[in-house]
Design a protein around this motif. Structure first.
Motif, short mmCIF file in Angstrom:
data_model
loop_
_atom_site.label_atom_id
_atom_site.label_comp_id
_atom_site.label_asym_id
_atom_site.label_seq_id
_atom_site.Cartn_x
_atom_site.Cartn_y
_atom_site.Cartn_z
N SER A 71 -4.36 6.14 -2.74
CA SER A 71 -2.93 6.31 -2.99
C SER A 71 -2.28 4.94 -3.15
N LEU A 72 -1.09 4.91 -3.74
CA LEU A 72 -0.37 3.65 -3.88
C LEU A 72 -0.13 3.02 -2.52
N ARG A 73 0.17 3.84 -1.53
CA ARG A 73 0.39 3.31 -0.18
C ARG A 73 -0.87 2.64 0.35
N SER A 74 -2.01 3.27 0.15
CA SER A 74 -3.27 2.69 0.63
C SER A 74 -3.60 1.40 -0.10
N PHE A 75 -3.40 1.37 -1.41
CA PHE A 75 -3.71 0.16 -2.18
C PHE A 75 -2.82 -1.01 -1.73
N ASN A 76 -1.55 -0.75 -1.54
CA ASN A 76 -0.64 -1.83 -1.16
C ASN A 76 -0.81 -2.24 0.30
N GLU A 77 -1.22 -1.30 1.15
CA GLU A 77 -1.56 -1.68 2.53
C GLU A 77 -2.77 -2.61 2.52
N LEU A 167 -3.70 6.56 -12.95
CA LEU A 167 -4.15 5.18 -13.15
C LEU A 167 -3.00 4.32 -13.62
N GLN A 168 -2.17 4.84 -14.52
CA GLN A 168 -1.02 4.07 -14.99
C GLN A 168 -0.11 3.69 -13.84
N GLU A 169 0.17 4.62 -12.93
CA GLU A 169 1.04 4.34 -11.79
C GLU A 169 0.43 3.29 -10.88
N ALA A 170 -0.89 3.26 -10.77
CA ALA A 170 -1.54 2.22 -9.97
C ALA A 170 -1.30 0.85 -10.58
N PHE A 171 -1.45 0.74 -11.89
CA PHE A 171 -1.19 -0.54 -12.55
C PHE A 171 0.27 -0.97 -12.36
N GLN A 172 1.16 -0.03 -12.41
CA GLN A 172 2.58 -0.35 -12.32
C GLN A 172 3.06 -0.56 -10.88
N GLY A 173 2.35 0.00 -9.91
CA GLY A 173 2.87 0.01 -8.55
C GLY A 173 2.12 -0.79 -7.52
N VAL A 174 1.03 -1.45 -7.92
CA VAL A 174 0.21 -2.22 -6.97
C VAL A 174 0.31 -3.70 -7.29
N PRO A 176 -0.03 -7.12 -8.50
CA PRO A 176 -0.90 -7.54 -9.60
C PRO A 176 -1.93 -8.60 -9.22
N CYS A 177 -1.77 -9.22 -8.06
CA CYS A 177 -2.78 -10.20 -7.62
C CYS A 177 -4.06 -9.53 -7.15
N VAL A 178 -4.01 -8.23 -6.90
CA VAL A 178 -5.18 -7.50 -6.43
C VAL A 178 -5.93 -6.92 -7.62
N GLY A 179 -7.22 -7.21 -7.71
CA GLY A 179 -8.04 -6.67 -8.78
C GLY A 179 -8.33 -5.20 -8.57
N PHE A 180 -8.74 -4.53 -9.64
CA PHE A 180 -9.11 -3.12 -9.59
C PHE A 180 -10.59 -2.97 -9.90
N ASN A 181 -11.32 -2.35 -8.98
CA ASN A 181 -12.68 -1.90 -9.23
C ASN A 181 -12.57 -0.42 -9.57
N ILE A 182 -12.59 -0.10 -10.85
CA ILE A 182 -12.36 1.26 -11.33
C ILE A 182 -13.68 2.00 -11.40
N GLU A 183 -13.90 2.91 -10.44
CA GLU A 183 -15.11 3.74 -10.51
C GLU A 183 -14.85 4.91 -11.44
N LEU A 184 -15.66 5.01 -12.46
CA LEU A 184 -15.57 6.11 -13.43
C LEU A 184 -16.34 7.28 -12.86
N LYS A 185 -15.61 8.30 -12.43
CA LYS A 185 -16.17 9.37 -11.60
C LYS A 185 -16.57 10.58 -12.44
N PHE A 186 -17.82 11.03 -12.25
CA PHE A 186 -18.31 12.23 -12.90
C PHE A 186 -19.09 13.06 -11.88
#
Length: 313
Positions: A71-77, A167-174, A176-186
């Motif tokens: 969640s956005l809260r978890s990412f920003n925490e 995913l768009q909201e994560a880019f906009q709401g986290v 920007p100094c924190v990188g994203f490890n995007i796991e492509l889930k299947f």
């Protein structure tokens, strides 16, 4: 090279947030679009799993029920700590929107008391958003349940809850100094057609290219063909193959050992492996083979130890 295990509490600053936010990676080692992976820093890289941590609802550890995972809260925490990346799971809804959610199935109790479970990828974005806490506080979302490893259905209750995000909201709401490890889930053990994988990956890439800007990005996936295709579709961001390294066995042999993972990386121009830490402890000689192959190595797992000297070989 030597393999050393240390308790995470002995890694400086990992257990205490700084008074002010930190910059995740130095400019020379940021993995933004076009950055040369060969110029990566030789250092320990710290990645926040699903943000500040996964939710294990049956665990006696209250930290695993502290904040809603992915969640956005978890990412920003998580961003309050000296970490380099947050890792999260991206799936694509049936109407083509990349959303952040780990499990294959989403569960709720309907008004008639029956338990409903649906594949996340079979939901529209609007249907996905109807579960759990709502951004619009005048609305009440469907109650969320989660299945524990022993089969019990538990209320998905955490101390600091949050609504689902795209995913768009994560880019906009986290931060920007924190990188994203995007796991492509299947879904495990599903045989996907290349067209289906490509459609999902293109939807994710559209959001990344529109909103990533200078943020550091890593792609990772357990799906061998998705790893091959995401490298084929773009060459701006590094791609890592996720593997259990033989600690679990799958129908696809490419997932069943570190050596198979190395072969997949080399055959498809991937940058490295993300391995279950137990597989590395069980086969430490694989580290030399990974290094000789000029691949990077990251580790994950529930052992409360960090392997020093293996990240970014």
């Amino acid at each position: 090279m030597a393999l050393k295990a240390v308790h995470v509490s002995d890694v400086p600053s990992l257990d205490q947030p700084p008074e002010a936010p930190v910059v995740a990676l130095s400019t020379s080692s940021r993995l933004h679009k076009g950055a040369g992976w060969e110029n990566k820093a030789e250092r320990l890289v710290v990645i926040g799993h699903r943000g500040k941590g996964m939710n294990a609802l049956a665990s006696p550890d209250p930290r695993l029920r502290e904040v809603k995972e992915n969640s956005l809260r978890s990412f920003n925490e998580a961003a309050r700590f000296p970490i380099d990346f947050v890792e999260f799971d991206v799936q694509v809804t049936k109407d083509g929107c990349p959303i952040i959610f780990h499990d294959d199935l989403i569960l709720t109790e309907e008004e008639d008391g029956k338990i409903s479970e649906k594949l996340v990828t079979h939901l529209s974005l609007e249907e996905f958003r109807s579960y759990g806490p709502q951004r619009d506080h005048t609305k009440v979302g469907k109650p969320l349940l989660r299945k524990a490893k022993d089969g019990r259905l538990l209320n998905w209750a955490v101390k600091a809850d949050d609504s689902f995000c795209t995913l768009q909201e994560a880019f906009q709401g986290v931060d920007p100094c924190v990188g994203f490890n995007i796991e492509l889930k299947f879904v495990d053990d599903v045989v996907y057609q290349e067209e289906e994988l490509t459609r999902s990956l293109r939807a994710t890439l559209r959001v990344v290219y529109e909103f990533a800007d200078e943020r550091s990005i890593i792609f990772s996936t357990f799906q061998p063909d998705a790893a091959r295709l995401i490298r084929k579709l773009q060459n701006d961001y590094p791609v890592f193959f996720l593997t259990n390294g033989g600690t679990q066995i799958y129908g696809d042999a490419r997932r069943n050992s570190l050596d198979e993972g190395i072969k997949l990386c080399l055959a498809n121009g991937l940058q490295g492996l993300v391995s279950e830490v137990k597989a590395i402890f069980g086969n430490p000689t694989a580290i030399a083979r990974i290094k000789e192959s000029k691949l990077a190595l990251l580790t994950y797992g529930q052992l409360k130890y960090a392997i020093t000297g293996t990240q970014f070989l």
